[in-house]
Design a protein around this motif. Sequence first.
Motif, PDB file in Angstrom:
ATOM      1  N   ILE A  49      87.452  27.144 -10.739  1.00 15.40           N
ATOM      2  CA  ILE A  49      88.388  27.898 -11.599  1.00 15.40           C
ATOM      3  C   ILE A  49      88.650  27.371 -13.016  1.00 15.40           C
ATOM      4  CG2 ILE A  49      90.598  29.318 -12.180  1.00 15.40           C
ATOM      5  CD1 ILE A  49      90.445  29.713  -9.094  1.00 15.40           C
ATOM      6  N   LYS A  92      84.498  30.669 -10.756  1.00 12.02           N
ATOM      7  CA  LYS A  92      84.895  31.747  -9.795  1.00 12.02           C
ATOM      8  C   LYS A  92      86.189  32.611 -10.691  1.00 12.02           C
ATOM      9  CE  LYS A  92      85.429  30.632  -5.737  1.00 12.02           C
ATOM     10  NZ  LYS A  92      86.117  30.063  -4.411  1.00 12.02           N
ATOM     11  N   GLY A  93      86.721  32.073 -11.630  1.00 11.10           N
ATOM     12  CA  GLY A  93      87.810  32.828 -12.435  1.00 11.10           C
ATOM     13  C   GLY A  93      88.438  31.883 -13.444  1.00 11.10           C
ATOM     14  N   PRO A 150      88.668  38.472 -12.845  1.00  6.23           N
ATOM     15  CA  PRO A 150      89.444  37.466 -12.017  1.00  6.23           C
ATOM     16  C   PRO A 150      90.133  36.457 -12.741  1.00  6.23           C
ATOM     17  CG  PRO A 150      86.920  37.222 -12.399  1.00  6.23           C
ATOM     18  CD  PRO A 150      87.316  38.212 -12.855  1.00  6.23           C
ATOM     19  N   TYR A 151      91.201  36.960 -13.220  1.00  7.48           N
ATOM     20  CA  TYR A 151      92.243  36.090 -14.265  1.00  7.48           C
ATOM     21  C   TYR A 151      93.397  35.833 -13.199  1.00  7.48           C
ATOM     22  CZ  TYR A 151      89.095  37.467 -18.099  1.00  7.48           C
ATOM     23  OH  TYR A 151      88.190  37.872 -19.027  1.00  7.48           O
ATOM     24  N   ILE A 184      91.903  35.851  -6.852  1.00  8.77           N
ATOM     25  CA  ILE A 184      90.854  35.544  -7.568  1.00  8.77           C
ATOM     26  C   ILE A 184      89.622  36.308  -6.929  1.00  8.77           C
ATOM     27  CG2 ILE A 184      89.264  34.394  -8.741  1.00  8.77           C
ATOM     28  CD1 ILE A 184      91.661  33.167 -10.167  1.00  8.77           C
ATOM     29  N   ARG A 208      87.194  39.558  -7.294  1.00 10.72           N
ATOM     30  CA  ARG A 208      85.686  39.404  -7.365  1.00 10.72           C
ATOM     31  C   ARG A 208      85.263  40.310  -6.262  1.00 10.72           C
ATOM     32  NH1 ARG A 208      83.561  35.334  -9.880  1.00 10.72           N
ATOM     33  NH2 ARG A 208      81.815  35.491  -8.868  1.00 10.72           N
ATOM     34  N   LEU A 230      80.756  34.081 -14.783  1.00 16.13           N
ATOM     35  CA  LEU A 230      81.658  34.480 -14.128  1.00 16.13           C
ATOM     36  C   LEU A 230      81.008  35.626 -12.834  1.00 16.13           C
ATOM     37  CD1 LEU A 230      84.815  35.565 -16.280  1.00 16.13           C
ATOM     38  CD2 LEU A 230      84.858  33.913 -14.294  1.00 16.13           C
TER      39      LEU A 230
END
Length: 363
Positions: free
Chosen positions: A207, A176-177, A279-280, A353, A357, A170
């Motif tokens: 993702i 990315k998420g 980033p969820y 997301i 980040r 991550l």
Amino acid sequence: MVSEIVRVGRSQEFIDLAKAHGAKGIQFYGVCCSCLAAMYRYEGVIPLSNAVGAELVLGTGALDLWVADVQDVFPSIMDVARCFKTTVVTTSDSARLPGAEHYAYDHHHSNIEDTEKLARKIVTRAIESFEARRDVPVFIPSYEVTADVGFNAENIAEEFNGFGPLADALKSGQIKGIVNIVGCNNPRVVYERAVVDVADELLKNNILLFTNGCASFPLLKLGFCSKEGAAKAGDSLQKFLGGKLPPVWHMGECVDNTRASVVLGGIAQAAGHDIKDMPYGFASPEWSNEKGLDASLAFRLFGIDSYHCVEPPVQGSTNVENFLKHDTKETLGSVMTVNVDPKALAKQIVADIEEKRRKLGWD
């Protein structure tokens, strides 16, 4: 009750009884979350459809008996079942169907000693129904898929020797998420389309997805939960998966959102950040009932934003609607986003997301 039905149906006594009535044996299938729970716990129970596809399954003419608990008791079930002479059994006093056979099983355990007796009766009725339905035409589409299922905190940590590698992926942007894409289906929108469109867009943007429950069925059917499904992901996510893992990790039935939350918490801890800052995202594109609302709020309590393609059923109060969508930002650190266009919704998830980040200094 499910476990006892499966146990009784697999006993030699009932296999012999089925063969005596002309069958080759007894096969268990399932619809909705009951089947996903059974699949995870009892080998050989095959999932067929989510709740909204229940009538389609009955329409194959292949099922001799349909037994329902508190779900899958739609009014049209009986109409379709009568067309194909399928025996329908209900077990919950609060979820009965007119014309169905009812064998009451009390969830407060007042008749728990009758569990085996009721299971034997249900399996016996299935065998009797098989014999009575030999003139019913059966059409089963010649299509089946395999999938990798059963992801949870324990085996994920074992696979990666802890959550550190996921946290590192991550941070580096290889992943990315992570989004938990779950929830019911909704007859007010095109069946399963929103789930697939959102998943497609998120995977292209590297993702990683978790899934469970009814929303997982289109992802299972279309190969998202197989190793080969990695081809649907962006380049960096494909590299992370390494040809060994699917891009969508199936974690169980609808109540198994807790498995996803444990994994998300473990990764956040390994990354040294609170869950709310990670980033969820939580997406239930086609949600349709109070259970879906509860699931979204559970993740909102972690500070994870929720995303939907159907408005929540709270329009009776402007105050409640505003609270659910916007006003929770101050108290929970999360909001609800609704966009009836699934591709636009997915783009919003990606943008949110990416913003998280940036705040973490990862981009």
